[in-house]
Design an enzyme around this catalytic site. Structure first.
Site, short mmCIF file in Angstrom:
data_model
loop_
_atom_site.label_atom_id
_atom_site.label_comp_id
_atom_site.label_asym_id
_atom_site.label_seq_id
_atom_site.Cartn_x
_atom_site.Cartn_y
_atom_site.Cartn_z
N ASP A 156 -7.04 -2.68 3.37
CA ASP A 156 -5.95 -3.65 2.83
C ASP A 156 -6.90 -4.99 3.48
O ASP A 156 -5.76 -6.15 3.27
CB ASP A 156 -4.19 -3.62 3.10
CG ASP A 156 -4.00 -2.10 2.99
OD1 ASP A 156 -4.66 -1.60 1.55
OD2 ASP A 156 -3.37 -1.28 3.21
N ASP A 159 -0.85 -1.06 5.75
CA ASP A 159 -1.65 -0.34 7.19
C ASP A 159 -3.14 -0.85 7.86
O ASP A 159 -3.48 -0.77 9.15
CB ASP A 159 -1.26 1.28 7.38
CG ASP A 159 -2.30 1.59 6.31
OD1 ASP A 159 -3.15 1.17 5.46
OD2 ASP A 159 -2.21 3.22 5.99
N ASP A 189 1.36 -1.34 0.27
CA ASP A 189 -0.09 0.11 0.03
C ASP A 189 1.18 1.00 -0.18
O ASP A 189 2.26 0.53 0.05
CB ASP A 189 -0.75 -0.21 1.45
CG ASP A 189 -1.57 1.20 1.75
OD1 ASP A 189 -2.28 1.65 0.10
OD2 ASP A 189 -2.15 1.43 2.66
#
EC number: 7.2.2.-
Length: 1174
Positions: free
Chosen positions: A834, A830, A468
């Protein structure tokens, strides 16, 4: 058998979902059940054990196939590659108990409306319901459609109007009772598994059953000490495993139990509001939310009022999220599809905390229960922990094959059984477990926590890692850098916040002060960090209106923002935020409606520049918009656009549709925010790339910003080209198209220069097709390519590095697509958007310490990507350690096996104490300490073998077996050729052997003692010394150091153990102590022969070490062998790479292609459903 059932006997459960299963109907037959019972008795319990290991066999033996409608037992089979079987009983619920109290009849209005699954499940006229419970979820039999369907949720087809009409006034007590009985309690019950259950489950493991068989055999042969030692080892191993499982069970139980006993206020249609225990909630109940800091016990749709919620448990970010009510529209479309906005903005999820509930006017905050129990978002998260996706890692499959290969074909009654028990080393499970435990402990020291230890080995195979961007590669916080206002003449000079000058007052400043989702909680401003930074940059202040605040259509405690210094252009009282259309990553924008104190009503919008500009009047958007935007995005800045419009005062706020508010806006300018790389990002990415591990960026941010961050971080190195892939959906007049443009990097110059942005090259350079290129595309293009150009998708993914504007569902889908190409995929994020991708990847690494991290196998306490190479290094070390252990255990078994077979030739064997010394004093100690090597600090550009049956590993074992066999045979034959072999024991060693010879000669010695003396022979002594010392040398040969582990000499405990073992063996070999020889059934031999034994072992060690270093570990040799035989990797990504390298037309540059497959769709239902649930 179950595969050939008719259609009525076979169906799909959860079709298209992640946990899709095949379901088969069976009916229990009395005579079959009786036969199985007799078989169980006569097999002394072996038949139930086989049925426990093979659930399908149990069903096939006890039942006959039938239709699902008549079934009393169902057989379930997963549709994934593992094809795991399980069985469930069909349970009946009777509503007769309710009918006596509430007067229920088959034609009662409550159960005649067959639009709802609950009513379709009730069989009339006897009012009974059939259901099965699979992985904590209830599935009821739908009598109308003839299939099992999930219960515990509101139907997906319900429109917002239907939800308001049917459930807006609450359910009647009769409806509640019926739903309660059919749907079950609203609880996420994770019972603490009793120790006896865990114990039985562990003991019934096939390995321990084999151990039991071995122990019984050893007791029958009077190997008491050995058998007791194995029992002790097994008990310790079982106890440790049971303790670990029990701890996990207790931890998970405590994690969820707090949400099961909450008192909530529920509105009942006749009785009004009443307090109820949350366990009694059912889908359709009307919740009344009051006060603050309320834990949600279920998923619910907000239908009145607004809420501010902390969703940290689900998303990993403790940022307050504003929830808006589901508007009542006349449309009949399902409520989730009534607008393009994310439907989750109306849903209060189970386990989240309602920080603030604000009623609309004088009413109450109301929400309709959407899902209960394990159907909720939190329930789904807990189920993913209770029932993790099986791992398809070939190491564990190969391990079983490997051990089976060790079992010999001979079956010569008891001696053959003895040999079989030798073939599977008793120390193996302990040795493999300790290896994983050591790796887990080393990771813990580095701040990396693991909830799935078996995945540590998988980390060693990773060859692609997705990252990410925001909060992972770059710093989480964004700092305002400046604003670029605009007017009719275009963009104005940049206002830099670093200058310290106050922002000029006007609509742009007002937009920054009011267009956010910040809240005041206990006098503190809380909310999204980006919103907070933006608001602080305006130097305005925020207050909440008092109870005496009465402006038309405005609530008490409304957020009011006002400037600290009174400026003529802004009303003195400031702006009251009367309505919000919250930000969603799908829409890439948010809008607020504000009331000027003593003035008019305004709407402000902020969001992704491209999206905001599309809602503005074209003449208000400067002509240099794209070039100005690229100036900042190419330098890695995060850019947000702002716009506004004036609204009519007479139109009620609640009646304003989002589409109407978000149109004909006036473009105000750009807000520039700095998003700096973390210091660790660049060196970590360079380390991964130099180790030939692919790095991919998946972000929700702007594509240009993502390209710049990729260049700055080293993901795209200097000299490499970026090719922009843009795909557009089919429209009425044209088919879907895909274009390829080469992106050229220009060095940033002074601000305002038109040469500072990334532009598209028209000409194609000669080196544009040399393979050093990366594809960059947006989530929209990814979706279009998946749908219309699915044949191009693998080609793009082979060099796809930058994926921007990706939704959470698309992130998960992309990870799965990489896995289809046979990549071992890691995902580092994080935790914010996700969760799905972290769960889907082979290895998910969360940088969040929130509860969402339980969805990820690994969690790093240090919030940067340094954990990724650490994890890969430890994974490689753990994988190599596992292989070393298997090789060592295989060879140790074969050394014992060869020795025993040679001694059987002379009707001899090893004695109990000889076995005991080899198994415990040598092998077990080596097994426990060989694993202590740490990981090599350097990440090398190749991975360890992923399979036990790879040629180098097999050749290593085979060559060492042959060397050991040759050594044993040489020793066995040579000892018989010695001149002293035919002499009596006194002649060889007069003093030392007299006890043995006396033992053999004495007729008065008891029979048992005399039988023990049969072990003592020169062959036995020679074979035992050769085998025992060889076990030590083999451990040294197989204990790998570089390139994946630290050198063996750094493992001080292991080296010390080897030295001590060698010292003890040499002491036994050369010390002439009669009592010790008698205990170990050894004979004293001439000193010269003992030296010969050492020479044989040393020669074997030297040859073995030379073979291992010169052949097995010689990478250049194996690469040459592969080339010679024309071997090529069969991994899909390797095949595609070879094909593309030979394709001169790839990549296509400055071309546009059109789809000829309009209507052909390619979808990934797994992730669509996941995204909806979360």
């Amino acid at each position: 058998m179950g595969d050939h059932l008719e259609k009525s006997q076979h169906a799909l459960l959860n079709e298209g979902d992640e946990n899709e299963m095949e379901i088969f109907g069976y009916r229990t037959q009395g005579c079959r059940k009786a036969l199985c019972l007799i078989g169980s008795i006569f097999s002394l319990g072996m038949l139930p054990l086989v049925f426990y290991w093979r659930p399908a066999w149990r069903v096939w033996a006890n039942c006959v196939p039938c239709s699902l409608q008549e079934a009393d037992v169902v057989l379930l089979k997963t549709t994934d590659e593992f094809k795991i079987y399980s069985w469930k009983k069909v349970i009946w619920i009777s509503l007769s108990a309710l009918s006596s109290t509430s007067g229920l009849t088959p034609d009662h209005p409550l159960i005649t409306d067959e639009g709802y699954i609950i009513n379709r499940a009730i069989r009339k006229p006897d009012l009974k319901v059939r259901y099965i419970k699979v992985q904590k979820i209830r599935y009821v039999w739908n009598n109308l459609e003839g299939q099992f369907q999930k219960i515990g949720s509101l139907e997906d087809w319900l429109s917002s109007a239907k939800i308001h009409q049917k459930f807006g006034l609450g359910l009647t007590s009769e409806e509640q009772e019926i739903r309660r009985l059919i749907c079950g309690p609203n609880a996420i019950d994770v019972e603490i598994t009793p120790i006896w259950k865990l114990l039985i489950k562990e003991v019934l493991n096939p390995f321990y059953i084999f151990q039991l068989f071995s122990v019984c055999l050893w007791f029958s042969e009077d190997y008491k000490e050995y058998a007791l030692a194995i029992i002790l080892m097994s008990v310790i191993s079982i106890a440790l495993t049971v303790y670990d499982l029990r701890q996990q069970s207790v931890k998970l139980h405590h994690l969820v139990e707090s949400h099961n006993s909450i008192t909530v206020s529920v509105y009942e249609r006749k009785a009004g509001a009443q307090d109820l225990e949350s366990r009694l909630l059912v889908p359709g109940d009307l919740l009344i939310l009051t006060g603050s800091r309320v834990q949600m016990p279920c998923d619910a749709i907000l239908i009145d009022g607004s809420c501010v919620v902390d969703e940290g448990m689900l998303t990993g970010e403790s940022i307050p999220v504003t929830k808006t009510p589901l508007s009542q529209t006349a449309s009949s479309v399902p409520w989730k599809m009534q607008s393009e906005a994310d439907p989750r903005r109306h849903v209060l999820f189970c386990g989240t905390e309602v920080i603030q509930a604000k009623a609309a006017g004088s009413g109450a905050v109301r929400a309709v229960v959407l899902q209960t129990g394990f159907n909720t978002a939190k329930g789904d998260l807990v189920r993913s922990i209770l029932y993790p996706k099986p791992m398809n890692f070939k190491l564990y499959r190969d391990a079983i094959r490997f051990l089976l290969c060790l079992e010999p074909p001979e079956e010569v009654v008891r001696k053959a059984l003895d040999v079989i028990t030798i073939a599977v080393p008793p120390a193996l499970p302990a040795a493999l477990t300790t290896g994983i435990i050591y790796a887990q402990r080393r990771l813990k020291k580095k701040g990396i926590f693991c909830i799935s230890p078996q995945r540590i080995n998988v980390c060693g195979q990773l060859n692609l890692v997705c990252f990410d961007k925001t909060g992972t590669l770059t710093r989480g916080g964004l700092d305002p850098w400046g604003v670029v206002p605009c007017d009719q003449n275009g963009f104005q000079a940049v206002h830099s916040f670093a200058s310290g000058k106050a922002l000029p007052q006007g609509p742009l400043c007002a937009a920054m002060a009011s267009c956010h989702s910040l809240i005041l909680l206990d006098g503190t401003i809380q909310g999204d960090p980006l919103d907070l930074k933006m608001f602080e940059a305006t130097k305005w202040e925020m207050t909440a209106s008092g109870d005496d605040f009465h402006i038309k259509e405005m609530l008490a405690h409304t957020i009011v923002v006002k400037p600290t210094d009174m400026v003529a252009q802004v009303p003195a009282e400031g702006l009251a935020i009367v309505h919000q259309f919250p930000f969603s990553s799908a829409l890439q924008r948010m809008t607020v409606i504000v009331q000027e104190m003593g003035g008019g009503r305004l709407a402000f919008m902020k969001g992704a520049p491209e999206r905001v500009a599309s809602f503005c009047q074209p003449d208000t958007v400067p002509t240099s918009f794209i070039s100005e935007l690229q100036i900042y995005t190419t330098q890695g800045f995060r850019v947000i656009a702002l716009a506004y419009k004036k609204l009519e005062m007479d139109c009620p706020t609640t009646a304003l549709m989002r589409e109407k508010v978000e149109s004909d806006l006036v473009f105000l300018g750009l807000l520039i925010l700095e998003n700096r790389l973390k210091e660790e990002t660049k060196p970590v990415l360079e380390e991964l790339i130099s180790a030939r591990i692919r790095t991919v960026m998946i972000t929700g941010d702007n594509l240009q910003t993502a390209i710049t961050v990729a260049r700055k971080s080293g993901m795209v190195s200097e000299g490499q080209k970026v090719i922009l892939v843009e795909a557009n959906e089919a429209t009425g007049s044209s088919s879907a198209s895909i274009s390829w443009k080469l992106v050229e990097e220009k060095k940033p110059g002074p601000f305002g220069s038109q040469d500072t942005y990334i532009n598209i090259r028209e000409e194609v350079p000669e080196n544009g097709r040399d393979g050093s290129y990366h594809f960059a595309l947006s989530g929209k293009s990814f979706h279009v390519i998946s749908q219309y150009f699915s044949s191009l998708l693998p080609k793009i993914l082979i060099n796809g590095t930058i994926f921007a504007r990706m939704s959470p569902g698309q992130k998960s889908s992309l990870v799965e697509e990489f896995q289809k190409l046979d990549y071992f995929v890691g995902m580092c994020g994080d935790g914010a958007n996700d969760c799905g991708a972290l769960k889907m990847a082979h290895v998910g690494i969360s940088l969040s310490e929130q509860e969402a991290s339980v969805a990820s196998p690994f969690t790093s306490k240090t919030p940067n990507i340094e954990c990724v190479p650490h994890l890969i290094k430890e994974g490689r070390a753990a994988l190599v350690t596992s292989f070393c252990m298997f090789k060592y255990m295989a060879l140790y078994s074969m050394i014992q096996y060869v020795g025993v077979l040679l001694l059987y030739w002379k009707t001899n064997s090893l004695s109990n104490y000889q076995f005991l010394f080899q198994d415990l004093a040598i092998t077990t100690l080596i097994g426990v300490t060989m694993n202590l090597n740490g990981a090599n600090p350097k990440l090398v550009p190749f991975r360890p073998a992923g399979r036990l049956i790879s040629p180098p590993l097999l050749l290593s074992v085979v060559l060492n077996i042959l060397l050991s066999l040759a050594m044993h045979i040489v020793g066995f034959i040579l000892v018989q050729k010695q001149p002293w072999y035919i002499m009596d024991y006194h002649s060889v060693c007069p003093v030392r052997n007299e006890s043995a010879s006396a033992l053999a000669a004495s007729p008065s010695v008891p029979e048992k003692t005399r039988s023990n003396s049969t072990f003592a022979s020169f062959e036995n002594t020679t074979i035992w010394f050769l085998g025992t010392i060889n076990c030590i040398f083999v451990a040294l040969v197989f204990s790998k150091g570089k390139p994946f582990r630290q050198p063996t000499y750094t493992n001080y405990i292991f080296v010390l153990v080897l030295i001590l073992q060698m010292g003890v063996c040499l002491f036994i070999l050369f010390a002439d102590i009669p009592e010790m020889h008698r205990r170990l059934d050894l004979l004293c031999t001439p000193v010269l022969w003992r030296v010969y034994i050492l020479i044989m072992i040393s020669s074997n060690f030297v040859v073995s070490l030379a073979v291992e270093k010169a052949i097995i570990e010689n990478r250049a040799l194996w690469i040459a062998v592969k080339r010679c035989f024309g071997y090529q990797s069969k991994s899909q990504y390797r095949i595609w790479q070879r094909n593309l390298a030979n394709d001169s037309s790839w990549p296509p540059l400055n071309q546009t292609s059109y789809s000829d497959m309009q209507g052909v769709s390619y979808s990934n239902p797994v992730f669509e459903s996941n995204e909806e649930q979360l």
